[in-house]
Design an enzyme around this catalytic site. Sequence first.
Site, PDB file in Angstrom:
ATOM      1  N   SER A 186      -3.492 -15.531  -5.549  1.00 16.49           N
ATOM      2  CA  SER A 186      -3.131 -16.501  -6.573  1.00 16.49           C
ATOM      3  C   SER A 186      -3.408 -17.897  -6.048  1.00 16.49           C
ATOM      4  O   SER A 186      -3.255 -18.167  -4.850  1.00 16.49           O
ATOM      5  CB  SER A 186      -1.638 -16.379  -6.924  1.00 16.49           C
ATOM      6  OG  SER A 186      -1.217 -17.482  -7.707  1.00 16.49           O
TER       7      SER A 186
ATOM      8  N   TYR B 145       6.984 -16.112  -3.748  1.00 13.74           N
ATOM      9  CA  TYR B 145       5.668 -15.710  -4.235  1.00 13.74           C
ATOM     10  C   TYR B 145       4.567 -16.500  -3.540  1.00 13.74           C
ATOM     11  O   TYR B 145       3.549 -15.934  -3.103  1.00 13.74           O
ATOM     12  CB  TYR B 145       5.607 -15.922  -5.748  1.00 13.74           C
ATOM     13  CG  TYR B 145       4.334 -15.409  -6.384  1.00 13.74           C
ATOM     14  CD1 TYR B 145       4.128 -14.046  -6.553  1.00 13.74           C
ATOM     15  CD2 TYR B 145       3.343 -16.285  -6.829  1.00 13.74           C
ATOM     16  CE1 TYR B 145       2.976 -13.556  -7.147  1.00 13.74           C
ATOM     17  CE2 TYR B 145       2.191 -15.815  -7.423  1.00 13.74           C
ATOM     18  CZ  TYR B 145       2.005 -14.453  -7.583  1.00 13.74           C
ATOM     19  OH  TYR B 145       0.855 -13.980  -8.161  1.00 13.74           O
TER      20      TYR B 145
END
Length: 235
Positions: free
Chosen positions: A144, A159
Amino acid sequence: MTLGSARIALITGASQGLGLETARALARQGMAVIITGRDAKKLAAAKADLDKDGTVFTHELDIADQQSVDRLFAWLEAEFGRLDILVNNAGRIYPGLPGRITELPATDVLDAINNNAMSAYRMIQKGLPMMNGAGYGRIVNLSSGMGALNGMGGGTVAYRISKTAMNAITRIASSEARGDVKVNSVCPGWVRTNMGGQSAPRSLEQGIAGIVWAATLPASGPNGGFFRDGKPIDW
């Protein structure tokens, strides 16, 4: 099991979302696709959905459990004897956790690293030697832009850290790739899935395009890079 010249592709977390649609795209290209996940009923439903698209197999897998990974690769070796493509798709977003490093318990960060980064580490540790031995392989790690150090700020701590770790694993593993074996990170963007939500700006088709691109790179393709839509992005 003999599948002739068909590539064998394995995708983690493939009972829904990006994993499922990536499996569909690769099956339509004539590959034998193995979809994995923790829920046997969801896997069976996914296989029933995919069977019209090509040759699909299922195997239960908990990517956070080393013994589960070991069982998968023992089966893979016994049934097929090789692995051509590995898409490390499984992971979690960790919604609802505190977004500040001064608030988030270290145990939550460790859990995110285990599920989102060490999961790929376990799979690569088993899959990369098989590919190196065969002289061919494509490993795609779903990362990501939130894990990129360039311009990183605060928020979504667990995350972010887990995806930064994923990118480090990609770079290290790519340095150990031999022959026509390539290991790359891909950011699919914010996609309309159960994880991304329906307000996400990108469709499933847009999200998987870069994954499929990295999974089917030619011999002249890149190794050890970070990409979105087939274009390099900053680490």
